[in-house]
Design an enzyme around this catalytic site. Sequence first.
Site, PDB file in Angstrom:
ATOM      1  N   ARG A   4      -1.912   2.904   9.088  1.00  0.00           N
ATOM      2  CA  ARG A   4      -2.818   1.932   9.730  1.00  0.00           C
ATOM      3  C   ARG A   4      -3.874   2.616  10.588  1.00  0.00           C
ATOM      4  NH1 ARG A   4      -0.357  -3.071   8.584  1.00  0.00           N
ATOM      5  NH2 ARG A   4       1.893  -2.830   8.484  1.00  0.00           N
ATOM      6  N   HIS A  12      -9.010  -5.714  15.215  1.00  0.00           N
ATOM      7  CA  HIS A  12      -7.586  -5.827  14.873  1.00  0.00           C
ATOM      8  C   HIS A  12      -6.851  -6.383  16.073  1.00  0.00           C
ATOM      9  CE1 HIS A  12      -8.265  -3.702  11.186  1.00  0.00           C
ATOM     10  NE2 HIS A  12      -8.966  -2.819  11.866  1.00  0.00           N
ATOM     11  N   PRO A  55      -6.639 -11.002   4.596  1.00  0.00           N
ATOM     12  CA  PRO A  55      -5.341 -11.445   4.086  1.00  0.00           C
ATOM     13  C   PRO A  55      -4.265 -11.605   5.158  1.00  0.00           C
ATOM     14  CG  PRO A  55      -5.800  -9.174   3.429  1.00  0.00           C
ATOM     15  CD  PRO A  55      -7.076  -9.748   3.982  1.00  0.00           C
ATOM     16  N   ASN A  56      -3.509 -12.657   5.004  1.00  0.00           N
ATOM     17  CA  ASN A  56      -2.336 -12.992   5.822  1.00  0.00           C
ATOM     18  C   ASN A  56      -2.687 -13.491   7.225  1.00  0.00           C
ATOM     19  OD1 ASN A  56      -0.423 -12.196   3.752  1.00  0.00           O
ATOM     20  ND2 ASN A  56      -1.089 -10.107   4.190  1.00  0.00           N
ATOM     21  N   ASN A  96     -11.983  -8.996  10.725  1.00  0.00           N
ATOM     22  CA  ASN A  96     -10.621  -8.474  10.698  1.00  0.00           C
ATOM     23  C   ASN A  96     -10.192  -8.537   9.240  1.00  0.00           C
ATOM     24  OD1 ASN A  96      -7.952  -7.820  10.823  1.00  0.00           O
ATOM     25  ND2 ASN A  96      -7.457  -9.209  12.515  1.00  0.00           N
ATOM     26  N   ALA A 144      -4.997  -5.846   5.974  1.00  0.00           N
ATOM     27  CA  ALA A 144      -4.583  -4.609   5.292  1.00  0.00           C
ATOM     28  C   ALA A 144      -5.687  -4.018   4.410  1.00  0.00           C
ATOM     29  CB  ALA A 144      -3.332  -4.877   4.466  1.00  0.00           C
ATOM     30  N   ARG A 174       0.826   2.172  15.575  1.00  0.00           N
ATOM     31  CA  ARG A 174       1.752   1.679  14.552  1.00  0.00           C
ATOM     32  C   ARG A 174       1.959   2.737  13.460  1.00  0.00           C
ATOM     33  NH1 ARG A 174      -0.064  -4.155  12.827  1.00  0.00           N
ATOM     34  NH2 ARG A 174       1.943  -3.993  11.740  1.00  0.00           N
ATOM     35  N   TYR A 194       1.443 -10.145  16.460  1.00  0.00           N
ATOM     36  CA  TYR A 194       0.166 -10.843  16.324  1.00  0.00           C
ATOM     37  C   TYR A 194       0.045 -12.084  17.205  1.00  0.00           C
ATOM     38  CZ  TYR A 194      -0.080  -7.796  12.235  1.00  0.00           C
ATOM     39  OH  TYR A 194      -0.096  -6.692  11.402  1.00  0.00           O
ATOM     40  N   ARG A 254       3.220 -15.511  11.752  1.00  0.00           N
ATOM     41  CA  ARG A 254       3.454 -14.221  11.124  1.00  0.00           C
ATOM     42  C   ARG A 254       3.766 -13.169  12.186  1.00  0.00           C
ATOM     43  NH1 ARG A 254      -1.515 -10.331   9.320  1.00  0.00           N
ATOM     44  NH2 ARG A 254      -0.230  -8.723   8.399  1.00  0.00           N
ATOM     45  N   GLU A 293     -15.539  -4.394  13.778  1.00  0.00           N
ATOM     46  CA  GLU A 293     -14.189  -4.439  13.204  1.00  0.00           C
ATOM     47  C   GLU A 293     -13.195  -4.804  14.306  1.00  0.00           C
ATOM     48  OE1 GLU A 293     -13.191  -0.721  11.319  1.00  0.00           O
ATOM     49  OE2 GLU A 293     -11.052  -1.194  11.247  1.00  0.00           O
ATOM     50  N   ASP A 320     -18.132  -0.601   1.123  1.00  0.00           N
ATOM     51  CA  ASP A 320     -19.455  -0.598   0.484  1.00  0.00           C
ATOM     52  C   ASP A 320     -20.233  -1.867   0.821  1.00  0.00           C
ATOM     53  OD1 ASP A 320     -19.063   1.861  -0.651  1.00  0.00           O
ATOM     54  OD2 ASP A 320     -18.735   1.121  -2.695  1.00  0.00           O
ATOM     55  N   HIS A 373      -7.351  -0.705   5.341  1.00  0.00           N
ATOM     56  CA  HIS A 373      -6.775   0.612   5.054  1.00  0.00           C
ATOM     57  C   HIS A 373      -6.853   0.977   3.576  1.00  0.00           C
ATOM     58  CE1 HIS A 373      -5.284  -0.383   9.000  1.00  0.00           C
ATOM     59  NE2 HIS A 373      -4.523  -1.348   8.515  1.00  0.00           N
TER      60      HIS A 373
HETATM   61  C1  DQA Z   1      -4.358  -6.218  11.437  1.00  0.00           C
HETATM   62  C2  DQA Z   1      -3.769  -4.820  11.305  1.00  0.00           C
HETATM   63  C3  DQA Z   1      -3.571  -4.454   9.842  1.00  0.00           C
HETATM   64  O1  DQA Z   1      -3.001  -3.161   9.740  1.00  0.00           O
HETATM   65  C4  DQA Z   1      -2.642  -5.455   9.181  1.00  0.00           C
HETATM   66  O2  DQA Z   1      -2.519  -5.148   7.812  1.00  0.00           O
HETATM   67  C5  DQA Z   1      -3.076  -6.850   9.377  1.00  0.00           C
HETATM   68  C6  DQA Z   1      -3.546  -7.259  10.701  1.00  0.00           C
HETATM   69  C7  DQA Z   1      -4.455  -6.659  12.922  1.00  0.00           C
HETATM   70  O3  DQA Z   1      -5.178  -7.609  13.183  1.00  0.00           O
HETATM   71  O4  DQA Z   1      -3.792  -6.075  13.781  1.00  0.00           O
HETATM   72  O5  DQA Z   1      -2.974  -7.688   8.491  1.00  0.00           O
HETATM   73  O6  DQA Z   1      -5.686  -6.191  10.918  1.00  0.00           O
END
Ligand code: DQA
Length: 144
Positions: A111, A100, A12-13, A74, A77, A107, A25, A20, A98, A87, A80
């Site tokens: 997180r 980020h 997401p996002n 990635n 959110a 942060r 980022y 953003r 994983e 699963d 978390h």
């Molecule tokens: C993120 C870190 C997450 O805590 C956050 O919610 C994101 C981006 C990162 O790439 O740093 O959406 O995954």
Amino acid sequence: MARPAYHILNGPNLNLLGRREPELYGHTSFEAYWPRLQARFPEADLHYFQSNGEGALIDKLHEWGFSSHGLVLNAGAYTHTSLALADAIAAIASPVVEVHLSNVFARETFRRHSYLSAHCAGLIAGMGLKGYELALRYLMDEPD
Ligand code: DQA
């Protein structure tokens, strides 16, 4: 012979990368980065999917997770919050790294916990878009 396939999943996002919170980022969209990333791995068949929905990410893990040579995730959110994604990673056969962009450990406290890390081969955080390339290099490399 078919090139080995690797898969990148953004949650997401992350469709808003570049716009953003650029101080966290960066200024580059994933769409702008994607051809550069692909050019670094001409020997691999790279696939990319982004979704803001938890279910869609789980469906992709199921679809790709039994044939992929490795996945880079990635989960934004959902990292978390999502037992369901944890699963799904545990359920599939392909290794998952994983990633980020930001250093989640520097942060907010919430997180610092990931439901996903325990089921992943490893974790890269705080290295911006470079993290995707490093994760792929790990997945493609022979073990030491
Ligand atoms: C993120 C870190 C997450 O805590 C956050 O919610 C994101 C981006 C990162 O790439 O740093 O959406 O995954």
